[in-house]
Write a protein that holds these residues in place. Structure first.
Motif, PDB file in Angstrom:
ATOM      1  N   GLY A   1       0.779  -1.233   0.000  1.00 20.56           N
ATOM      2  CA  GLY A   1       0.000   0.000   0.000  1.00 20.56           C
ATOM      3  C   GLY A   1       0.805   1.273   0.000  1.00 20.56           C
ATOM      4  N   GLU A   2       2.108   1.200   0.289  1.00 20.64           N
ATOM      5  CA  GLU A   2       2.881   2.438   0.357  1.00 20.64           C
ATOM      6  C   GLU A   2       2.988   3.123  -1.005  1.00 20.64           C
ATOM      7  OE1 GLU A   2       7.546   1.772  -0.052  1.00 20.64           O
ATOM      8  OE2 GLU A   2       6.724   0.446   1.476  1.00 20.64           O
TER       9      GLU A   2
ATOM     10  N   GLU B   1       0.546   3.213  -3.227  1.00 17.10           N
ATOM     11  CA  GLU B   1      -0.772   3.629  -3.714  1.00 17.10           C
ATOM     12  C   GLU B   1      -0.979   5.130  -3.495  1.00 17.10           C
ATOM     13  OE1 GLU B   1      -2.112   1.582  -5.496  1.00 17.10           O
ATOM     14  OE2 GLU B   1      -1.260  -0.307  -4.796  1.00 17.10           O
ATOM     15  N   GLN B   2      -1.756   5.737  -4.375  1.00 13.37           N
ATOM     16  CA  GLN B   2      -1.924   7.186  -4.354  1.00 13.37           C
ATOM     17  C   GLN B   2      -3.264   7.647  -3.808  1.00 13.37           C
ATOM     18  OE1 GLN B   2      -1.072   8.281  -8.470  1.00 13.37           O
ATOM     19  NE2 GLN B   2       1.044   8.746  -7.905  1.00 13.37           N
TER      20      GLN B   2
ATOM     21  N   SER C   1      -7.396   6.277  -1.918  1.00 10.17           N
ATOM     22  CA  SER C   1      -8.145   5.268  -1.170  1.00 10.17           C
ATOM     23  C   SER C   1      -8.839   4.254  -2.067  1.00 10.17           C
ATOM     24  CB  SER C   1      -9.178   5.951  -0.261  1.00 10.17           C
ATOM     25  OG  SER C   1     -10.039   6.785  -1.010  1.00 10.17           O
TER      26      SER C   1
ATOM     27  N   CYS D   1      -6.398   1.546  -2.561  1.00 12.87           N
ATOM     28  CA  CYS D   1      -6.253   0.798  -1.304  1.00 12.87           C
ATOM     29  C   CYS D   1      -7.454  -0.111  -1.075  1.00 12.87           C
ATOM     30  CB  CYS D   1      -6.083   1.765  -0.142  1.00 12.87           C
ATOM     31  SG  CYS D   1      -4.511   2.670  -0.173  1.00 12.87           S
TER      32      CYS D   1
ATOM     33  N   PHE E   1      -0.469   2.441   3.488  1.00 16.03           N
ATOM     34  CA  PHE E   1      -0.699   3.706   2.793  1.00 16.03           C
ATOM     35  C   PHE E   1       0.069   4.823   3.487  1.00 16.03           C
ATOM     36  CE2 PHE E   1      -3.269   7.580   1.986  1.00 16.03           C
ATOM     37  CZ  PHE E   1      -3.122   7.621   0.617  1.00 16.03           C
ATOM     38  N   ASP E   2       0.733   5.660   2.690  1.00 18.52           N
ATOM     39  CA  ASP E   2       1.640   6.682   3.200  1.00 18.52           C
ATOM     40  C   ASP E   2       1.019   8.062   3.030  1.00 18.52           C
ATOM     41  OD1 ASP E   2       3.702   8.450   3.740  1.00 18.52           O
ATOM     42  OD2 ASP E   2       5.232   7.228   2.777  1.00 18.52           O
TER      43      ASP E   2
ATOM     44  N   TRP F   1      -5.648   9.193   4.541  1.00 19.25           N
ATOM     45  CA  TRP F   1      -5.162   8.093   5.376  1.00 19.25           C
ATOM     46  C   TRP F   1      -6.260   7.593   6.302  1.00 19.25           C
ATOM     47  CZ3 TRP F   1      -4.489   6.263  10.253  1.00 19.25           C
ATOM     48  CH2 TRP F   1      -3.514   5.293  10.469  1.00 19.25           C
TER      49      TRP F   1
ATOM     50  N   VAL G   1      -8.672   5.393   4.445  1.00 21.32           N
ATOM     51  CA  VAL G   1      -8.089   4.073   4.212  1.00 21.32           C
ATOM     52  C   VAL G   1      -8.114   3.248   5.495  1.00 21.32           C
ATOM     53  CG1 VAL G   1      -5.967   2.851   3.612  1.00 21.32           C
ATOM     54  CG2 VAL G   1      -6.639   4.889   2.318  1.00 21.32           C
TER      55      VAL G   1
END
Length: 380
Positions: free
Chosen positions: A261-262, A264-265, A267, A270, A284-285, A295, A298
């Motif tokens: 997930g890092e 991914e741009q 939701s 994700c 996710f970052d 975030w 997500v």
């Protein structure tokens, strides 16, 4: 409280040695700092990954005028206005005064700039009500488990002599370490994983990160070879072009948890990774794309599907988020000052690492303060 101005700075430090992962060389440590200034004198600050720095700075400059005058506490409205630029027509852009140059080729930079602005807005919220973000979000944890990423491929070091480095992190009180795989032949990487497991002992959580190195068939072979060393999770194993559905297939061949997930741009991506990829850890970052607002979306979706949030980079920001949500599991940290000199140098004040935990303070906002002398020294 109105947005008065938004500005950004790029900071980059050459590293003493060159590191590499399966598909990328790392010879600099870089970050982007975003500030949102308001008419009431409250300033929000954010840090971002140092990718596409010139373009991100250019986008922030354009968004400054576009968002000036908006309510700095209206994070949803601001997020929607900026995200809307990804689909706006040229005619509508002209009519609304939107930046006209933002096309598909600028989309990653736009989403990164939006992340910085959004994080800074949440910093403003906390400062406006004198609460740390973890408290603002309803959390009651003042610390969260941290794991250390190391074990990079390194040009001036024996690629198999990584056990002492990883054991050193354990000796400092951390019960989880992560190493890189996918950059050598599978037998060579298995030897490296074995060396680390032998060095850190059987009770330490050992994660392996492939940085999108493998096809599905290669990933199946790799995880079966790594399984005897009690791997805690297998991170981003698959090539970028088939990292969702193939992840779901990979999960059928292993009991090891999958993490991703890092890269991914947003939701929506994700969501698909959770629904179709069978991951157990979502990474996710918020500092790479989307910010805190995205975030949290997500994290909420992940919670409904039994997926934990394991954050990527920037623990001084992500620690607040992971500590505030019920499915927040851990944060990633870097202790090797040669690999990440900015963690030690960039801040006058920030969250602290002790006894394998990231400890958050009661300072308002995200509770960190930039050392602007360092910014001036390494500003590009």
């Amino acid at each position: 409280m109105k947005i008065q101005k938004i500005q950004a700075y790029a900071v980059s430090i050459p590293l003493e040695t060159t590191y590499w992962v399966s598909n990328e060389i790392i010879d600099r440590c870089s970050q982007i700092i975003v500030q949102v200034l308001t008419d009431e004198g409250v300033t929000g600050v954010a840090t971002l990954h140092g990718r596409s720095m010139p373009t991100v700075l250019q986008v922030v400059e354009q968004l400054s005028g576009y968002l000036a005058g908006m309510d700095a506490l209206a994070h949803e409205a601001i997020w929607a206005k900026v995200f809307g630029l990804t689909t706006i027509s040229p005619d509508a852009a002209r009519a609304s005064g939107a930046p006209s140059y933002l096309g598909a080729d600028k989309r990653p930079a736009l989403l990164a700039a939006m992340a910085g602005i959004d994080i800074a807005l949440w910093d403003i919220k906390g400062k406006a009500v004198s609460l740390p973000v973890w408290r603002l979000l309803g959390g009651d944890r003042t610390s969260i488990r941290a794991y250390v990423t190391g074990g990079y491929y390194q040009v001036d070091r024996d690629l198999f002599d990584i056990g002492p480095e990883m054991a050193g992190y354990v000796s400092q009180g951390f019960n989880g370490v992560k190493m890189k795989v996918g950059g050598l032949s599978l037998p060579a990487d298995v030897a490296r994983v074995k060396a680390v497991r032998d060095a850190v002992g059987p009770s330490t959580m050992l994660m392996v990160d492939a940085n999108c190195a493998y096809t599905l068939e290669q990933a199946i072979e790799a995880i079966r070879a790594f399984e005897p060393y009690d791997v805690y999770w297998f991170e981003e194993p698959l090539h970028w072009y088939d990292s969702v559905r193939a992840m779901g297939k990979l999960a059928q061949y292993t009991h090891v948890a999958l993490a991703s997930g890092e890269s991914e741009q947003h939701s929506w991506a994700c969501r698909d990774l959770i629904d179709l990829g069978a991951i157990r850890y979502m990474e996710f970052d918020a500092t790479r794309s989307g910010g805190v607002t995205e975030w949290l979306r997500v994290a909420a979706y992940a919670q409904l599907h039994g997926v934990s949030m394991a954050t990527h980079h920037d623990p001084h920001i992500h620690g607040h988020l992971a500590a505030a949500v019920p499915n927040g599991a851990c944060v990633e940290v870097f202790l090797d000052e040669k690999r990440d000199p900015l963690w030690k140098m960039l801040f006058r004040e920030r969250a602290q690492l002790r006894d394998g935990q990231l400890h958050l303070s009661d300072l308002p906002g995200f509770g960190f303060d930039i050392d602007w002398d360092v910014v001036k020294r390494f500003h590009i």
